[in-house]
Motif scaffolding. Structure first.
Motif, PDB file in Angstrom:
ATOM      1  N   THR A   8     -20.235  36.220  45.416  1.00 24.87           N
ATOM      2  CA  THR A   8     -19.773  37.589  45.207  1.00 24.87           C
ATOM      3  C   THR A   8     -18.330  37.691  45.663  1.00 24.87           C
ATOM      4  N   ARG A  19     -38.334  42.525  55.324  1.00 25.75           N
ATOM      5  CA  ARG A  19     -37.544  43.734  55.149  1.00 25.75           C
ATOM      6  C   ARG A  19     -36.818  43.722  53.809  1.00 25.75           C
ATOM      7  N   GLY A  39     -34.145  43.342  51.225  1.00 22.47           N
ATOM      8  CA  GLY A  39     -32.972  42.467  51.185  1.00 22.47           C
ATOM      9  C   GLY A  39     -33.200  41.125  51.830  1.00 22.47           C
ATOM     10  N   SER A  84     -37.852  39.069  46.427  1.00 20.66           N
ATOM     11  CA  SER A  84     -37.813  39.093  44.955  1.00 20.66           C
ATOM     12  C   SER A  84     -37.129  37.846  44.412  1.00 20.66           C
ATOM     13  N   THR A  85     -36.087  37.422  45.110  1.00 21.00           N
ATOM     14  CA  THR A  85     -35.362  36.232  44.666  1.00 21.00           C
ATOM     15  C   THR A  85     -36.286  35.013  44.666  1.00 21.00           C
ATOM     16  N   GLN A 130     -40.819  44.658  40.062  1.00 17.14           N
ATOM     17  CA  GLN A 130     -40.726  45.699  41.084  1.00 17.14           C
ATOM     18  C   GLN A 130     -40.433  47.068  40.458  1.00 17.14           C
ATOM     19  N   GLU A 174     -44.068  43.905  44.582  1.00 18.30           N
ATOM     20  CA  GLU A 174     -44.261  45.305  44.965  1.00 18.30           C
ATOM     21  C   GLU A 174     -44.784  46.143  43.796  1.00 18.30           C
ATOM     22  N   HIS A 222     -44.687  45.902  51.142  1.00 17.54           N
ATOM     23  CA  HIS A 222     -44.224  46.444  52.413  1.00 17.54           C
ATOM     24  C   HIS A 222     -45.396  47.011  53.200  1.00 17.54           C
ATOM     25  N   TYR A 236     -33.970  36.596  35.206  1.00 16.70           N
ATOM     26  CA  TYR A 236     -33.958  37.545  36.321  1.00 16.70           C
ATOM     27  C   TYR A 236     -32.637  38.308  36.392  1.00 16.70           C
ATOM     28  N   GLU A 253     -27.628  42.282  35.238  1.00 16.35           N
ATOM     29  CA  GLU A 253     -26.377  41.563  35.485  1.00 16.35           C
ATOM     30  C   GLU A 253     -26.164  40.540  34.384  1.00 16.35           C
TER      31      GLU A 253
HETATM   32  N1  LIG Z   1     -27.231  38.898  41.655  1.00 18.46           N
HETATM   33  C1  LIG Z   1     -26.952  38.994  42.971  1.00 18.46           C
HETATM   34  N2  LIG Z   1     -25.683  38.898  43.389  1.00 18.46           N
HETATM   35  C2  LIG Z   1     -25.392  38.966  44.677  1.00 18.46           C
HETATM   36  N3  LIG Z   1     -26.304  39.146  45.636  1.00 18.46           N
HETATM   37  C3  LIG Z   1     -27.597  39.263  45.272  1.00 18.46           C
HETATM   38  C4  LIG Z   1     -27.993  39.187  43.926  1.00 18.46           C
HETATM   39  N4  LIG Z   1     -29.328  39.330  43.854  1.00 18.46           N
HETATM   40  C5  LIG Z   1     -29.746  39.482  45.140  1.00 18.46           C
HETATM   41  N5  LIG Z   1     -28.712  39.444  45.977  1.00 18.46           N
HETATM   42  C6  LIG Z   1     -28.797  39.553  47.422  1.00 18.46           C
HETATM   43  O1  LIG Z   1     -29.819  38.687  47.870  1.00 18.46           O
HETATM   44  C7  LIG Z   1     -30.529  39.290  48.901  1.00 18.46           C
HETATM   45  C8  LIG Z   1     -32.003  39.258  48.619  1.00 18.46           C
HETATM   46  O2  LIG Z   1     -32.308  40.129  47.557  1.00 18.46           O
HETATM   47  P1  LIG Z   1     -33.799  40.378  47.050  1.00 18.46           P
HETATM   48  O3  LIG Z   1     -33.775  41.273  45.880  1.00 18.46           O
HETATM   49  O4  LIG Z   1     -34.464  39.068  46.893  1.00 18.46           O
HETATM   50  O5  LIG Z   1     -34.417  41.134  48.307  1.00 18.46           O
HETATM   51  P2  LIG Z   1     -35.869  41.708  48.485  1.00 18.46           P
HETATM   52  O6  LIG Z   1     -36.416  41.050  49.668  1.00 18.46           O
HETATM   53  O7  LIG Z   1     -36.643  41.606  47.265  1.00 18.46           O
HETATM   54  O8  LIG Z   1     -35.568  43.231  48.807  1.00 18.46           O
HETATM   55  P3  LIG Z   1     -36.407  44.535  48.405  1.00 18.46           P
HETATM   56  O9  LIG Z   1     -37.557  44.610  49.374  1.00 18.46           O
HETATM   57  O10 LIG Z   1     -35.466  45.655  48.608  1.00 18.46           O
HETATM   58  O11 LIG Z   1     -36.834  44.369  47.015  1.00 18.46           O
HETATM   59  C9  LIG Z   1     -29.967  40.687  49.097  1.00 18.46           C
HETATM   60  O12 LIG Z   1     -29.104  40.674  50.215  1.00 18.46           O
HETATM   61  C10 LIG Z   1     -29.176  40.936  47.830  1.00 18.46           C
HETATM   62  O13 LIG Z   1     -28.039  41.715  48.125  1.00 18.46           O
END
Ligand SMILES: Nc1ncnc2c1ncn2[C@@H]1O[C@H](COP(=O)(O)OP(=O)(O)OP(=O)(O)O)[C@@H](O)[C@H]1O
Ligand SMILES: [Mg+2]
Lengths: 222, 399
Positions: free
Chosen positions: A13, A39, A41, A45-46, A90, A168, A201, B392, B398
């Motif tokens: 980024t 939590r 972030g 999801s990633t 989600q 979720e 959650h 994804y 994006e």
């Molecule tokens: N395309 C992207 N570009 C930059 N950062 C990203 C991208 N996708 C995710 N992130 C960052 O990766 C981290 C993990 O995101 P992710 O969506 O996996 O979190 P999460 O655990 O699923 O959160 P939530 O419970 O809110 O869904 C976050 O800090 C997010 O800002």
């Protein structure tokens, strides 16, 4: 069912490199119900997207049912997503221009393993089971958010996936609806033996799982 | 696949205004190109016919002969004066591309028409002639031979029928179209050989019917040669001749139209190119707008080909419909302006002939196919780019 080895995902980024997931090792046997908590972030999801073949890891390997997912060709990967994975997002994820029945039938139609008639019979059966039997011809915009989520689950199940990834699926739904949807997912897990990975959650929900994975800052914490 | 095609159609229906504008733009573009191409070919063909019919650039006749200069046609008038048939051939004049000799005998009591009617018997050399035969509107299905005559439009006799001239039977081989020039309208044309044979039956034989003599020559200038050059060359080579030049504005019109047609062609190519760019820009925006849906399709197992297919089918439907609409509009416009166009061209001496049906249909099909192809090409690149992204990232909006 699947195994993650040193899986990592980093995003470049403007503020620098973000390590959304870093060095995760995770094994989930077939037929198990696993819950991922953490939590907002933290990278849940990633991780799910990488397991489901939707997002290419920056590091590590992921094997699902013995296949190294990210070494598959584009075509084989598409077939893998189509046949092996059921994914519940989600957020709302139905195609707005298709009727519910078409949305649910679509993955089976893409794979073309069954006749159209059989696919549609199965799709209407699944919608029926999700309590949407009266909305076969409705468009997504004509039903509520909870109903859309249930339709998305029906779609995830149309190809009898070995692995059901639900990110979720009950967020922003009322408690009663959440319980109903969870009952459906658990029934699929128990009755069909489908491996279920659920991001939630809701700790009470997570407690019902056979395996709890706690993620913080992109890594598993014990 | 039906569902994917359905998806493409529904997507078009979802943004009705945008789809209609796209269809309208493609319709205008392909309509203009189709109409332009059809008109261009029609005018081109008409001119090809028209200008070969227009006959000679100049003519060479004996000094003192009368000449008839009309807007469209130079014709030799009957006279007692003669030239040697081989003067021009001997002189080898570089500025002359073709020279067609003619013998014209005005005769009485020939047996054609009423008793005292004066009839022009016109001898041509079929091999050299380029001003009479292009006017042949109908003829027998064989070569012109001895004993055959060709009738001007003002004379009536069925093809193949027998015509007695000075008591000798002749066969009506062909008939000319209307030229509006007297000698042509009422003339009786035949080969030199036929005319010379006929001369033996005439009570008095006109001077021009002597072998080796002609009434004059019709001249076509060599490409790039000016009529002034040719005039001086001829006058210095041929004694006792005069040179008559036709209406020079016609060759100007011919050149002007050719340039105009080239310009139209260039415009049409540019039009299609800009259409392709526009469709491509539009579809990269559409793909961006829809990346969440494309990502979703990819997530549930759509292959790259299927993803690209949805976008390309959508584009091809829109631009294809635009193409069909454009061609339909083009046909209507041409119908509407047919009268004034034909009238105008007739006025400058070019009888307008529409492009034949098979060619018009081919042009219409080509315009529609090209419009559809522009849609396919325009959508292909953005769709291909999107199909390579992570599902994804697309789903999250994006990429
Ligand atoms: N395309 C992207 N570009 C930059 N950062 C990203 C991208 N996708 C995710 N992130 C960052 O990766 C981290 C993990 O995101 P992710 O969506 O996996 O979190 P999460 O655990 O699923 O959160 P939530 O419970 O809110 O869904 C976050 O800090 C997010 O800002
Ligand atoms: Mg998340």
């Amino acid at each position: 069912m699947f195994a993650c080895r040193q899986v990592g995902k980093s995003y470049r980024t403007e503020r620098g490199v973000v390590n959304a997931v870093a060095g995760i090792d995770l094994d989930v046997p077939a037929g198990r119900f696993a819950a991922i908590i953490g939590r907002s972030g933290s990278g849940k999801s990633t991780l799910m997207a990488m397991i489901g073949g939707l997002s290419r890891p920056s590091a590590g390997t992921i094997e699902v049912g013995g296949t190294d997912v990210w070494r598959l060709s584009e075509t084989a990967l598409a077939a893998f997503r189509n046949e092996k994975i059921g994914y519940v997002f989600q957020f709302a994820s139905l195609l707005p221009t298709l009727r519910l029945i078409d949305n649910v039938a679509l993955p089976a139609m893409l794979g073309r393993r069954q006749s159209t008639a059989a696919t549609y019979t199965r799709a209407s059966g699944l919608l029926d089971r999700m309590g949407l039997g009266g909305y076969l011809d409705a468009y997504p915009s004509e039903i509520s958010a909870g109903e859309q989520r249930r339709a998305a689950i029906a779609r995830a199940l149309i190809n009898d996936p070995a692995l059901l990834l639900a990110d979720e699926p009950t967020s922003d739904l009322d408690e009663q609806t959440e319980i109903e949807i969870m009952d459906e997912l658990l029934a699929v897990n128990r009755e069909l033996g489908t491996t279920l990975v659920l991001v939630t959650h809701n700790l009470a929900l997570a407690e019902q799982a056979e395996q709890i994975v706690h993620i913080a800052n992109g890594a598993i914490v014990a | 696949m039906r569902l994917l095609a359905n998806l493409a159609l529904q997507n078009l229906g979802r943004r009705k205004a945008r789809s209609l504008l796209l269809i309208a733009a493609v319709a205008i573009g392909s309509g203009v190109v189709f109409t332009g191409a059809t008109l261009m070919r029609s005018i081109d063909d008409s001119m090809a016919v028209g200008f070969t019919r227009l006959g000679a650039d100049m003519m060479v006749v004996p000094e003192g002969a009368l000449t008839n200069i009309t807007a469209a046609l130079l014709t030799v008038e009957p006279t007692d004066l003669v030239l040697d048939a081989d003067v021009l051939a001997k002189a080898r004049i570089a500025s002359v591309a073709r020279a067609a000799p003619q013998k014209i005998a005005r005769v009485e009591h020939s047996g054609i028409g009423s008793h005292h009617e004066l009839v022009d018997l016109i001898g041509i050399d079929p091999a050299l002639d380029f001003t009479i035969q292009p006017w042949l509107r109908e003829k027998l299905g064989r070569e012109l031979q001895a004993g055959d005559v060709i009738l001007g439009a003002g004379r009536d006799a069925p093809l193949g029928s027998q015509l007695l001239i000075f008591g000798k039977p002749h066969v009506v081989y062909g008939k000319l179209g209307r030229t509006g020039v007297g000698t042509h309208e009422r003339g009786v044309f035949m080969s030199f050989a036929t005319l010379e044979t006929l001369a033996a039956s005439m009570p008095q034989r006109p001077a021009v019917l002597a072998p080796g003599k002609v009434t004059g020559f019709l001249i076509e200038l060599a490409p790039g040669a000016t009529s002034l050059q040719a005039r001086f060359a001829i006058l210095s080579a041929v004694k006792g001749a005069k040179v008559v030049t036709g209406d020079s504005s016609l060759s100007g019109i011919r050149q002007g139209l050719a340039a105009l047609l080239k310009g139209i062609l260039a415009l049409m190519v540019l039009m299609f190119a800009s259409m392709a760019v526009m469709v491509s820009v539009l579809f990269s925006a559409i793909v961006t707008e829809r990346r969440a849906e494309l990502g979703l399709l990819k997530a549930i197992g759509a292959s790259g080909a299927q993803l690209i297919g949805v976008m390309v089918v959508e584009a091809v439907i829109a631009t294809g419909v635009g193409g069909v609409l454009g061609v339909t509009l083009g046909v209507l416009v041409m119908r509407l302006y047919e009268r004034s166009l034909v009238y105008y061209l007739d006025n400058i001496g070019v009888p307008f002939v529409w492009l034949d049906l098979p060619h018009t249909v081919a042009f219409a099909a080509a315009a529609i196919l090209l419009a559809a192809a522009i849609g396919a090409v325009g959508a292909l690149y953005p769709a291909w780019q999107a199909s390579r992204r992570d599902a994804y990232d697309l789903v999250r909006g994006e990429g």
